[in-house]
Motif scaffolding. Structure first.
Motif, mmCIF file in Angstrom:
data_model
loop_
_atom_site.group_PDB
_atom_site.id
_atom_site.type_symbol
_atom_site.label_atom_id
_atom_site.label_comp_id
_atom_site.label_asym_id
_atom_site.label_seq_id
_atom_site.Cartn_x
_atom_site.Cartn_y
_atom_site.Cartn_z
ATOM 1 N N ASP A 125 10.435 -5.433 6.865
ATOM 2 C CA ASP A 125 10.242 -4.339 7.822
ATOM 3 C C ASP A 125 11.235 -3.200 7.621
ATOM 4 O O ASP A 125 10.871 -2.021 7.690
ATOM 5 C CB ASP A 125 10.343 -4.875 9.252
ATOM 6 C CG ASP A 125 9.152 -5.745 9.625
ATOM 7 O OD1 ASP A 125 8.113 -5.641 8.953
ATOM 8 O OD2 ASP A 125 9.266 -6.533 10.581
ATOM 9 N N SER A 126 12.497 -3.530 7.345
ATOM 10 C CA SER A 126 13.499 -2.466 7.202
ATOM 11 C C SER A 126 13.261 -1.643 5.936
ATOM 12 O O SER A 126 13.340 -0.409 5.978
ATOM 13 C CB SER A 126 14.910 -3.072 7.189
ATOM 14 O OG SER A 126 15.071 -3.960 6.101
ATOM 15 N N ILE A 127 12.962 -2.305 4.828
ATOM 16 C CA ILE A 127 12.705 -1.566 3.588
ATOM 17 C C ILE A 127 11.421 -0.763 3.699
ATOM 18 O O ILE A 127 11.347 0.392 3.234
ATOM 19 C CB ILE A 127 12.657 -2.536 2.392
ATOM 20 C CG1 ILE A 127 14.054 -3.088 2.115
ATOM 21 C CG2 ILE A 127 12.103 -1.842 1.146
ATOM 22 C CD1 ILE A 127 14.116 -4.106 0.993
ATOM 23 N N TYR A 128 10.400 -1.338 4.322
ATOM 24 C CA TYR A 128 9.135 -0.624 4.487
ATOM 25 C C TYR A 128 9.351 0.669 5.280
ATOM 26 O O TYR A 128 8.882 1.741 4.882
ATOM 27 C CB TYR A 128 8.122 -1.525 5.183
ATOM 28 C CG TYR A 128 6.722 -0.970 5.226
ATOM 29 C CD1 TYR A 128 5.773 -1.351 4.291
ATOM 30 C CD2 TYR A 128 6.335 -0.050 6.212
ATOM 31 C CE1 TYR A 128 4.482 -0.855 4.324
ATOM 32 C CE2 TYR A 128 5.047 0.462 6.253
ATOM 33 C CZ TYR A 128 4.129 0.052 5.311
ATOM 34 O OH TYR A 128 2.857 0.570 5.340
ATOM 35 N N PRO A 149 1.127 -0.107 0.336
ATOM 36 C CA PRO A 149 1.441 -1.509 0.057
ATOM 37 C C PRO A 149 2.592 -1.684 -0.917
ATOM 38 O O PRO A 149 3.306 -2.693 -0.863
ATOM 39 C CB PRO A 149 0.128 -2.055 -0.530
ATOM 40 C CG PRO A 149 -0.943 -1.158 0.015
ATOM 41 C CD PRO A 149 -0.305 0.198 0.119
ATOM 42 N N GLU A 150 2.785 -0.681 -1.791
ATOM 43 C CA GLU A 150 3.866 -0.779 -2.776
ATOM 44 C C GLU A 150 5.247 -0.832 -2.136
ATOM 45 O O GLU A 150 6.225 -1.211 -2.795
ATOM 46 C CB GLU A 150 3.789 0.400 -3.762
ATOM 47 C CG GLU A 150 2.669 0.304 -4.774
ATOM 48 C CD GLU A 150 1.300 0.524 -4.158
ATOM 49 O OE1 GLU A 150 0.329 -0.114 -4.623
ATOM 50 O OE2 GLU A 150 1.196 1.331 -3.193
ATOM 51 N N PHE A 151 5.341 -0.472 -0.866
ATOM 52 C CA PHE A 151 6.631 -0.550 -0.180
ATOM 53 C C PHE A 151 7.084 -2.001 0.011
ATOM 54 O O PHE A 151 8.220 -2.240 0.408
ATOM 55 C CB PHE A 151 6.546 0.159 1.177
ATOM 56 C CG PHE A 151 6.314 1.650 1.079
ATOM 57 C CD1 PHE A 151 6.471 2.327 -0.121
ATOM 58 C CD2 PHE A 151 5.929 2.386 2.195
ATOM 59 C CE1 PHE A 151 6.258 3.697 -0.208
ATOM 60 C CE2 PHE A 151 5.721 3.758 2.123
ATOM 61 C CZ PHE A 151 5.880 4.413 0.904
ATOM 62 N N ARG A 152 6.195 -2.982 -0.250
ATOM 63 C CA ARG A 152 6.585 -4.399 -0.209
ATOM 64 C C ARG A 152 7.232 -4.850 -1.518
ATOM 65 O O ARG A 152 7.913 -5.880 -1.542
ATOM 66 C CB ARG A 152 5.358 -5.281 0.054
ATOM 67 C CG ARG A 152 4.528 -4.910 1.270
ATOM 68 C CD ARG A 152 5.194 -5.285 2.560
ATOM 69 N NE ARG A 152 4.348 -4.951 3.714
ATOM 70 C CZ ARG A 152 4.790 -4.908 4.946
ATOM 71 N NH1 ARG A 152 6.046 -5.174 5.226
ATOM 72 N NH2 ARG A 152 3.980 -4.602 5.949
ATOM 73 N N ALA A 153 7.002 -4.113 -2.597
ATOM 74 C CA ALA A 153 7.436 -4.558 -3.924
ATOM 75 C C ALA A 153 8.947 -4.787 -4.040
ATOM 76 O O ALA A 153 9.368 -5.782 -4.653
ATOM 77 C CB ALA A 153 6.966 -3.565 -4.984
ATOM 78 N N PRO A 154 9.808 -3.919 -3.496
ATOM 79 C CA PRO A 154 11.250 -4.159 -3.656
ATOM 80 C C PRO A 154 11.736 -5.480 -3.069
ATOM 81 O O PRO A 154 12.756 -6.022 -3.514
ATOM 82 C CB PRO A 154 11.884 -2.969 -2.915
ATOM 83 C CG PRO A 154 10.855 -1.898 -2.961
ATOM 84 C CD PRO A 154 9.547 -2.607 -2.858
#
Length: 508
Positions: free
Chosen positions: A357-360, A376-381
């Protein structure tokens, strides 16, 4: 008329109004504007942020009650999948299952059913709704799991275990889609983290319970006790679960409004009025296959999930060999070592919940303007720490076992591995839910095909691998695979994910 046709009509009306000229424009504008407004007035959707029918507007208590109950179903299913591991020698003795391969098959045939079940549970949930499918599948699991407890020969227990696995496979496909129904992407990570503990924590807890039940009573009570837990889950579903799938809820609202107003022109964005029921079912049932065959992003993530899931069952299958043949522990003591995996999964889930949640949110603020939707790519890291931790845990587990260190050594390695596995597992599942919110159940079902094949197959070759290579070299081989597969994946997903998704077309 389908929603696409409705939208085309609206666009056509707007174009005619804009392109009309002179006196002709003056005479035509009122009529076309009236038709346009009438068309718009027949469109049914959620009534803003406070619509009580919209599952995303439910209270936190109601949302989390739903998450917990479905997570319990998932947890129960995976406990059943591995709970008989410590009892396999006793089952083999009573039912004349003599070879180690056949005994391993009794264990893993339950997971083999995970290949089949999600292919129809997931699509059915996108036609009839989530809750009917959840309730029917849990009742199915209850009945055939009870049958395992009364099995009198090898054929019966293999058949009942497989059929029980078909019922137990439903949460594999439905659970993540249900969370997509309830939570917006910005806060979905925590719910996914809690839910995703179940398929990984269950196999770790199952052998602990199974070991003590086997020692205290008989192996048949493994099935009797888990059938009782299925009954408790079934009762909680009937009491507290409510439908959450938007197309089904909007269709109910449409029928209610038609009955109340008599206006048969009402429609929703999910209507496909040109389709027969048979055609709708056919499309739903083939959707997971079409996704797996034509959607490159689903194919790649399915392979990655298969690797993670298969590795989990491989490590689980190595525990009896390690703690029995090398450390010579009793059945009760052996089962306690599975706590290390449980601790790792819980720790990793907490880390993942915070990171997702924080990185997203941070990436959305950075890359999305005007408050638009995230990607959805915001989940990749989030995959990165999991991919780094996994091979470290595998090396510690394997080489401390090879060196016959104190039993704490392999358990530390197993816990580190488990934490890394669940971090990556949750991030990849979160990506699929974000990318296919309405059809997340089918997307997860498609990924589950390869995932379940790996979960079934990896434990079958694990004993031979460790006996041939030893724990040290065998674990190093697994760690190298974890690096080769895991380290490039988040970078490739970040760079190419959006383009791969854009290439994927799906008939709804």
């Amino acid at each position: 008329m389908s929603s696409d046709n409705h939208q085309s009509t609206l666009r056509g009306t707007e174009d005619i109004v804009e392109c009309s000229q002179g006196s002709n424009q003056i005479s035509q504008l009122p009529k076309r504007s009236t038709a346009y407004e009438k068309e718009r007035s027949n469109f049914l959707t959620w009534e803003g942020r406070h619509d009580p029918l919209n599952p995303r507007n439910w209270s936190k208590a109601r949302k989390w009650t739903t998450v917990i109950i479905v997570s319990l179903f998932t947890f129960n299913s995976h406990v059943i999948s591995t709970m008989i591991a410590p009892a396999l020698p006793y089952i083999g003795q009573d039912l004349h299952i003599n070879t180690s391969f056949e005994q391993a098959l009794v264990l893993s045939v339950f997971v083999a059913a995970y290949i089949l079940g999600p292919l129809f549970w997931g699509p059915f949930s996108e036609v009839y709704g989530r809750i009917p499918v959840v309730q029917v599948s849990n009742a199915w699991l209850l009945c055939f799991n009870l049958g395992c407890g009364f099995a009198q020969n090898k054929q019966q227990i293999l058949a009942f275990r497989f059929l029980a696995g078909v019922g137990g496979s439903a949460p594999q496909a439905i659970g993540a889609g249900l969370l997509g129904d309830l939570f917006i992407p910005e806060v979905r990570g925590r719910a996914l983290s809690i839910y995703s503990i179940a398929p990984l924590l269950g196999p770790a807890v199952g052998p602990i319970l199974g070991g003590y039940i086997t020692v205290s009573t008989t192996w048949r009570w493994i099935f009797y006790s888990t059938t009782i837990s299925c009954g408790v889950v079934q009762a909680s579903q009937l009491l507290f679960l409510r439908e959450s799938y938007a197309p089904v809820l909007l269709h109910r609202k449409q029928k209610m409004m038609i009955e109340h107003t008599g206006n048969t022109s009402l429609y929703t964005e999910h209507d496909h009025l040109g389709r027969s029921f048979k055609h709708t079912i056919a499309i739903a049932l083939t959707r997971p296959f079409r996704m797996l065959a034509t959607h490159t992003i689903v194919q790649l993530l399915a392979v990655y999930l298969a690797y993670l899931y298969g590795m989990n069952y491989l490590i689980l299958s190595s525990f009896p060999l390690l703690w029995s043949d090398i450390y010579h522990q009793s059945i009760g003591a052996q089962s306690l070592n599975y706590l290390s995996l449980g601790i790792g999964f819980c720790l990793g889930a907490q880390i993942s919940a915070y990171l997702q949640d924080s990185i997203y949110m941070r990436l959305k603020r950075r890359y999305v303007v005007d408050g638009g939707p995230g990607r959805p790519e915001f989940r990749a890291p989030v995959i990165i720490p999991g991919a780094i931790i996994m091979p470290v845990g595998l090396l510690i587990y394997s080489w401390t076992a090879e060196a016959h260190t104190h039993w704490v050594g392999p358990n530390i390695g197993a816990a580190i591995y488990a934490a890394g596995a669940i971090i990556s597992f949750q991030a990849v599942r979160g990506y699929l839910v974000d990318a296919y919110t309405t059809y997340a159940a089918s997307a997860i079902g498609a990924a589950t095909i390869l995932q379940s094949i790996a979960g079934f197959g990896f434990p079958l070759f694990a004993p031979s691998m460790y006996k041939t290579l030893g724990f040290g070299k065998g674990g190093t081989l697994l760690a190298v695979c974890a690096i080769v597969i895991g380290w490039p994946s988040p970078l490739l997903l970040w760079i190419f994910g959006e383009r791969l998704r854009a290439r994927s077309l799906l008939e709804a």
